[in-house]
Design a protein around this motif. Structure first.
Motif, PDB file in Angstrom:
ATOM      1  N   ARG A 130      29.373  42.993  43.816  1.00  0.00           N
ATOM      2  CA  ARG A 130      29.989  42.054  45.037  1.00  0.00           C
ATOM      3  C   ARG A 130      30.279  43.111  45.955  1.00  0.00           C
ATOM      4  O   ARG A 130      31.056  44.112  45.883  1.00  0.00           O
ATOM      5  N   GLY A 131      29.841  42.856  47.448  1.00  0.00           N
ATOM      6  CA  GLY A 131      30.257  43.445  48.596  1.00  0.00           C
ATOM      7  C   GLY A 131      30.297  42.537  49.925  1.00  0.00           C
ATOM      8  O   GLY A 131      29.062  42.115  49.953  1.00  0.00           O
ATOM      9  N   ASP A 132      31.347  42.166  50.477  1.00  0.00           N
ATOM     10  CA  ASP A 132      31.275  41.630  51.861  1.00  0.00           C
ATOM     11  C   ASP A 132      32.619  41.769  52.875  1.00  0.00           C
ATOM     12  O   ASP A 132      33.333  42.600  52.323  1.00  0.00           O
ATOM     13  N   ILE A 133      32.922  41.068  53.657  1.00  0.00           N
ATOM     14  CA  ILE A 133      33.991  41.069  54.300  1.00  0.00           C
ATOM     15  C   ILE A 133      34.764  39.754  54.584  1.00  0.00           C
ATOM     16  O   ILE A 133      34.617  38.840  54.237  1.00  0.00           O
ATOM     17  N   GLY A 134      36.107  40.085  54.845  1.00  0.00           N
ATOM     18  CA  GLY A 134      37.093  39.189  54.982  1.00  0.00           C
ATOM     19  C   GLY A 134      37.225  38.166  53.742  1.00  0.00           C
ATOM     20  O   GLY A 134      37.510  38.414  52.745  1.00  0.00           O
ATOM     21  N   SER A 135      37.345  36.921  54.200  1.00  0.00           N
ATOM     22  CA  SER A 135      37.457  35.789  53.204  1.00  0.00           C
ATOM     23  C   SER A 135      36.409  35.636  52.218  1.00  0.00           C
ATOM     24  O   SER A 135      36.784  35.170  51.179  1.00  0.00           O
TER      25      SER A 135
ATOM     26  N   GLU B 136      38.619  36.700  44.072  1.00  0.00           N
ATOM     27  CA  GLU B 136      39.237  35.328  43.175  1.00  0.00           C
ATOM     28  C   GLU B 136      38.309  35.121  42.038  1.00  0.00           C
ATOM     29  O   GLU B 136      38.800  34.547  41.146  1.00  0.00           O
ATOM     30  N   THR B 137      36.862  34.840  42.207  1.00  0.00           N
ATOM     31  CA  THR B 137      36.152  34.532  41.079  1.00  0.00           C
ATOM     32  C   THR B 137      35.958  35.639  39.869  1.00  0.00           C
ATOM     33  O   THR B 137      36.232  35.051  39.031  1.00  0.00           O
ATOM     34  N   PHE B 138      36.402  36.723  40.020  1.00  0.00           N
ATOM     35  CA  PHE B 138      36.129  37.640  39.091  1.00  0.00           C
ATOM     36  C   PHE B 138      37.723  38.373  38.619  1.00  0.00           C
ATOM     37  O   PHE B 138      37.698  38.918  37.630  1.00  0.00           O
ATOM     38  N   LEU B 139      38.716  38.318  39.615  1.00  0.00           N
ATOM     39  CA  LEU B 139      39.659  39.095  39.311  1.00  0.00           C
ATOM     40  C   LEU B 139      41.164  38.468  39.075  1.00  0.00           C
ATOM     41  O   LEU B 139      42.107  38.966  39.036  1.00  0.00           O
ATOM     42  N   HIS B 140      40.897  37.018  39.450  1.00  0.00           N
ATOM     43  CA  HIS B 140      42.078  36.114  39.279  1.00  0.00           C
ATOM     44  C   HIS B 140      42.631  35.773  37.953  1.00  0.00           C
ATOM     45  O   HIS B 140      41.606  35.360  37.404  1.00  0.00           O
ATOM     46  N   PRO B 141      43.581  35.985  37.363  1.00  0.00           N
ATOM     47  CA  PRO B 141      43.454  35.643  35.936  1.00  0.00           C
ATOM     48  C   PRO B 141      43.361  34.177  35.470  1.00  0.00           C
ATOM     49  O   PRO B 141      42.969  33.645  34.281  1.00  0.00           O
TER      50      PRO B 141
ATOM     51  N   LEU C 129      29.748  47.982  53.045  1.00  0.00           N
ATOM     52  CA  LEU C 129      30.249  47.712  54.425  1.00  0.00           C
ATOM     53  C   LEU C 129      31.343  48.214  55.299  1.00  0.00           C
ATOM     54  O   LEU C 129      32.041  47.711  55.886  1.00  0.00           O
ATOM     55  N   GLY C 130      31.715  49.340  54.376  1.00  0.00           N
ATOM     56  CA  GLY C 130      32.847  50.133  55.058  1.00  0.00           C
ATOM     57  C   GLY C 130      33.794  50.047  53.768  1.00  0.00           C
ATOM     58  O   GLY C 130      33.993  48.829  53.178  1.00  0.00           O
ATOM     59  N   TYR C 131      34.615  51.149  53.352  1.00  0.00           N
ATOM     60  CA  TYR C 131      35.268  50.992  52.152  1.00  0.00           C
ATOM     61  C   TYR C 131      36.543  49.922  52.501  1.00  0.00           C
ATOM     62  O   TYR C 131      36.932  49.121  51.609  1.00  0.00           O
ATOM     63  N   GLY C 132      36.896  49.892  53.755  1.00  0.00           N
ATOM     64  CA  GLY C 132      38.105  48.874  53.919  1.00  0.00           C
ATOM     65  C   GLY C 132      37.724  47.422  53.692  1.00  0.00           C
ATOM     66  O   GLY C 132      38.771  46.598  53.431  1.00  0.00           O
ATOM     67  N   SER C 133      36.473  47.186  53.736  1.00  0.00           N
ATOM     68  CA  SER C 133      36.101  45.808  53.437  1.00  0.00           C
ATOM     69  C   SER C 133      36.388  45.414  51.933  1.00  0.00           C
ATOM     70  O   SER C 133      36.608  44.052  51.704  1.00  0.00           O
ATOM     71  N   LEU C 134      36.748  46.188  51.151  1.00  0.00           N
ATOM     72  CA  LEU C 134      37.128  45.896  49.753  1.00  0.00           C
ATOM     73  C   LEU C 134      38.653  45.728  49.503  1.00  0.00           C
ATOM     74  O   LEU C 134      39.024  45.331  48.603  1.00  0.00           O
ATOM     75  N   ALA C 135      39.365  45.856  50.554  1.00  0.00           N
ATOM     76  CA  ALA C 135      40.617  45.511  50.678  1.00  0.00           C
ATOM     77  C   ALA C 135      41.299  44.245  49.748  1.00  0.00           C
ATOM     78  O   ALA C 135      42.075  44.513  48.763  1.00  0.00           O
ATOM     79  N   PRO C 136      40.567  42.880  49.774  1.00  0.00           N
ATOM     80  CA  PRO C 136      40.924  41.816  49.347  1.00  0.00           C
ATOM     81  C   PRO C 136      40.785  42.117  47.788  1.00  0.00           C
ATOM     82  O   PRO C 136      41.446  41.668  46.742  1.00  0.00           O
ATOM     83  N   ALA C 137      39.745  42.867  47.265  1.00  0.00           N
ATOM     84  CA  ALA C 137      39.718  43.000  45.841  1.00  0.00           C
ATOM     85  C   ALA C 137      40.494  44.095  45.301  1.00  0.00           C
ATOM     86  O   ALA C 137      41.170  44.024  44.373  1.00  0.00           O
TER      87      ALA C 137
END
Length: 266
Positions: free
Chosen positions: A86-91, A98-103, A118-126
């Protein structure tokens, strides 16, 4: 991996593999395939890597099989790396996380493969959710597909390649963690000499390509050098082609794990 052996087995139920097992290319075949692999190996193999696309192609019923596959594997003590890239930005990236990493998610996995292009910083939420939940990420850095070099070997204005830059970001994420951090890189085992890259990111290196793609356990020290002990070697078809016989699946996994252990410790 110390307890169970240094092996990650891919769960890749593509149509040709289902056919070779004598299964139909439908949800029933998908479920039979996945359940057989988990029941045969989940109590002995260290890591599974389900390829989400081969489940998603069957729609919601296929995703339901993926949920059960991941949950059953984890219940038996194996780790699950969800190969969803997966790779995207923001929300949107936050929703993927949330789909794969929330318990509380039915698809919760111990780690997720992600694309940083899309830039390493785009991964910040993950990254943030993985830290909170005690999970990890494997970031595409130096992949084995020929097309990957077009981006990953491109040189930035500072003289570093994009792939090396991604490895640098991961080393920063893992700084100070012991025995290592939870933010790893995907680095193909078929790439040959990687001595020009600093693979010491203080994190795991997921290494696809052993078996059907041409790499062998004996190649690992040459490819990964001093970082070889942090490698999570992935084998998919090399093990799965031995199904549906559970004993044959287990035997193949044990042989690969022993070959890898010998190569890495030698």
């Amino acid at each position: 991996m110390d307890e169970r052996g240094p092996l990650c087995v891919g769960i890749d139920p593509h149509a040709s593999l289902l056919a070779s097992w004598g299964l139909d290319d439908d949800v029933a075949g998908l479920e039979r395939f996945s359940r057989t692999v988990v029941e045969a190996l989940a109590d002995t193999v260290a890591v599974f890597k389900p390829q989400a696309a081969f489940f998603e192609r069957f729609g919601s019923r296929g995703v339901a099989v993926l949920e059960r596959t991941a949950a059953d594997a984890r219940a038996a003590g194996a780790l699950v790396v969800m190969d969803a890239k997966r790779g995207d930005i923001g929300s949107t990236m936050a929703a993927y996380a949330e789909t794969f990493l929330h318990p509380d998610s039915p698809l919760f996995s111990d780690a997720l493969t992600v694309s940083p292009y899309l830039g390493y910083g785009s991964l910040a939420p993950a990254v943030e959710l993985a830290r909170t939940s005690g999970a990890g990420l494997f970031v595409l850095a130096l992949t084995s597909n020929p097309e990957g070099a077009e981006v990953q070997r491109a040189v930035r204005e500072d003289g570093r390649t994009i792939g090396a830059t991604m490895l640098g970001h991961l080393a920063a994420e893992n700084a100070g963690e012991s025995p290592m951090g939870s933010f790893g890189a995907v680095v193909g085992a078929t790439l040959g000499d990687l001595s020009s890259f600093d693979l010491d990111i203080n994190g795991p290196l997921l290494a696809p390509g052993i078996g059907a793609q041409g790499a062998t356990a004996a190649d690992l020290p040459r490819v990964f050098g001093a970082a070889v002990r942090n490698v999570v070697p992935n084998v998919s078809r090399g093990v799965l082609r031995h199904g549906p016989d559970s004993g044959a699946l287990r035997g193949a996994a044990e042989r690969f794990a022993e070959e890898i252990r010998t190569a890495v410790s030698g």
